[in-house]
Design an enzyme around this catalytic site. Structure first.
Site, short mmCIF file in Angstrom:
data_model
loop_
_atom_site.label_atom_id
_atom_site.label_comp_id
_atom_site.label_asym_id
_atom_site.label_seq_id
_atom_site.Cartn_x
_atom_site.Cartn_y
_atom_site.Cartn_z
N THR A 215 0.82 -1.21 0.00
CA THR A 215 0.00 0.00 0.00
C THR A 215 0.85 1.26 0.00
O THR A 215 1.91 1.30 0.61
CB THR A 215 -0.95 0.02 1.22
OG1 THR A 215 -1.88 -1.04 1.07
CG2 THR A 215 -1.72 1.30 1.34
N VAL A 244 -12.31 -6.53 -0.73
CA VAL A 244 -11.96 -5.12 -0.65
C VAL A 244 -11.43 -4.84 0.75
O VAL A 244 -12.03 -5.24 1.74
CB VAL A 244 -13.21 -4.24 -0.93
CG1 VAL A 244 -12.89 -2.77 -0.71
CG2 VAL A 244 -13.69 -4.47 -2.36
N GLY A 245 -10.29 -4.18 0.81
CA GLY A 245 -9.67 -3.87 2.10
C GLY A 245 -10.07 -2.49 2.60
O GLY A 245 -11.08 -1.92 2.18
N GLY A 267 -1.86 -1.74 6.40
CA GLY A 267 -1.83 -2.85 7.36
C GLY A 267 -2.93 -3.84 7.06
O GLY A 267 -3.45 -3.87 5.93
N GLY A 269 -6.12 -4.98 6.42
CA GLY A 269 -7.30 -4.21 6.06
C GLY A 269 -8.57 -4.53 6.83
O GLY A 269 -9.34 -3.64 7.18
N1 ASP Z 1 -4.41 -2.26 3.99
C1 ASP Z 1 -4.26 -2.94 2.75
C2 ASP Z 1 -5.39 -3.91 2.56
O1 ASP Z 1 -5.74 -4.59 3.50
C3 ASP Z 1 -2.98 -3.68 2.65
C4 ASP Z 1 -1.78 -2.92 3.03
O2 ASP Z 1 -1.80 -1.90 3.66
O3 ASP Z 1 -0.73 -3.37 2.65
O4 ASP Z 1 -5.88 -4.03 1.47
#
Ligand code: ASP
Length: 353
Positions: A215, A244-245, A267, A269
């Site tokens: 991300t 979907v995160g 993080g 999601g």
């Molecule tokens: N937060 C993102 C998700 O869960 C993943 C990430 O932050 O790396 O889609």
């Protein structure tokens, strides 16, 4: 204000430092843009000098692009310009370089929000939009909606002039290998009951989170004192088709409010959605600042409240309307950087840097 909000604000007040009520930083020290490239960093042992330089160069490029956009533009321009650079880099899990779904596809999510009128836009599960952050902005500025998904989001964005690419443009060999490794681990996990003497299943081993989190995000403050935040991602490696995160969910992965701060998260999601992380930080600051709570206190408090036993790890960047930045995470590191109004850049990757 709810009872929970009051008690959380009180708690933060207690932990706030004596310097919390600091005045606005001198103009030259005011941070105008913060970027992150995810809290799932490559473990230190696997990082070499050359690779580190590549990460730092792309973070610097993003900061400079955002800073340039802020000269005559808005905080939304700064956020979009910075995120586009990170989406175009194969190093980060967004746009080019995004992780694969379980089915071997790339499905991208992004959102953007401005803190003055609290307008927001987002897209989820798009597969052929070169820069999903621009599609999110188009949803905000050119539609009556906040979140569009899949085919509908793509059609809307392309009609709005956002560049389209073939989905294969996002593929990288490294991410493909990560998916194959992950599928292999899953298979070994499945074999476990039939082979109790066999090797320890991967699910029970310590798993470095670099393959799962990524991300990118940015938060910016413009010359009119307006904040904006944006987040863009490929999501989590090996996710189910259609998952979907938090990144495109306003209040979870992204939030901005001029009276408090702008936030972008990275993080796990599902946990960030359940804990409404970005909005919770804004709330904690909004309700606590009269009692000395700073943007760092708010970010630290919310990240510390995530349940690690459920995989609730990650990080956030936040920026308040005075140009004070916070970069909090509970992983080994978070690719991150700041730039001040005078163009002074700071970049860091691991904890303690
Ligand atoms: N937060 C993102 C998700 O869960 C993943 C990430 O932050 O790396 O889609």
């Amino acid at each position: 204000m709810s009872l929970t909000c009051i008690s959380f604000a009180c708690l933060l007040t207690l932990v706030a430092t004596m310097t919390a009520a600091a005045d606005e930083p001198p103009a030259g020290e005011k941070v105008v843009l913060v970027v992150h490239g995810g809290a799932g960093v490559r473990p230190k042992a696997q990082m070499n000098r050359q690779l580190r330089k590549q990460y730092e160069d792309d973070l610097r490029k993003a900061l400079l692009a955002g800073h340039a956009a802020l000269q005559n533009g808005t905080s939304l321009d700064g956020v979009e310009a910075a995120i586009k650079v990170l989406e175009d880099s194969p190093l980060f899990n967004a746009g080019k370089g995004a992780v694969f779904t379980h089915d071997g596809q790339i499905e991208l999510d992004a959102s953007i929000m401005e803190g003055k009128e609290k307008r927001a836009g987002a897209v989820a599960s798009v597969t052929r939009i070169k820069n999903p952050i621009s599609a999110a902005r188009a949803v905000m500025e050119k539609s009556e909606h906040v979140l569009l998904v899949g085919e509908g989001a793509e059609r809307f964005a392309i009609n709005a002039g956002v560049p389209e690419v073939s989905p294969v443009e996002f593929w990288t060999a490294e991410r493909w290998k990560e998916l194959l490794d992950e599928l292999d681990r899953e298979k070994r996990d499945e074999l476990k009951p039939k082979n109790p003497q066999g090797p320890k299943p991967a699910a029970l081993e310590h798993r470095p989170d670099r393959n799962r989190f990524g991300t990118v995000g940015a938060v910016a403050l413009d010359k009119n004192g307006n904040l904006a935040a944006g987040t863009s991602t490929g999501g989590m490696l090996n996710k189910k088709h259609g998952r979907v995160g938090d990144s495109p969910i306003i209040g979870a992965g992204t939030y901005a409010e001029n009276s408090a701060c702008a936030v972008s998260g990275t993080g796990h999601g599902e946990i960030f959605i359940r804990f409404a992380v970005a909005h919770d930080i804004v709330s904690a600051l909004k309700h606590g600042k009269a009692h000395g709570v700073t943007v760092s206190d708010a970010a630290k408090g919310v990240i510390a409240g995530l349940p690690p036993e459920e995989g609730g790890v990650g990080g956030v960047i936040a920026l308040d309307a005075q140009g004070r930045a916070a970069m909090e995470f509970d992983t080994e590191g978070m690719y991150r950087g700041t730039i001040t109004s005078d163009g002074v850049i700071k970049i860091a990757i691991y904890k303690g840097e």
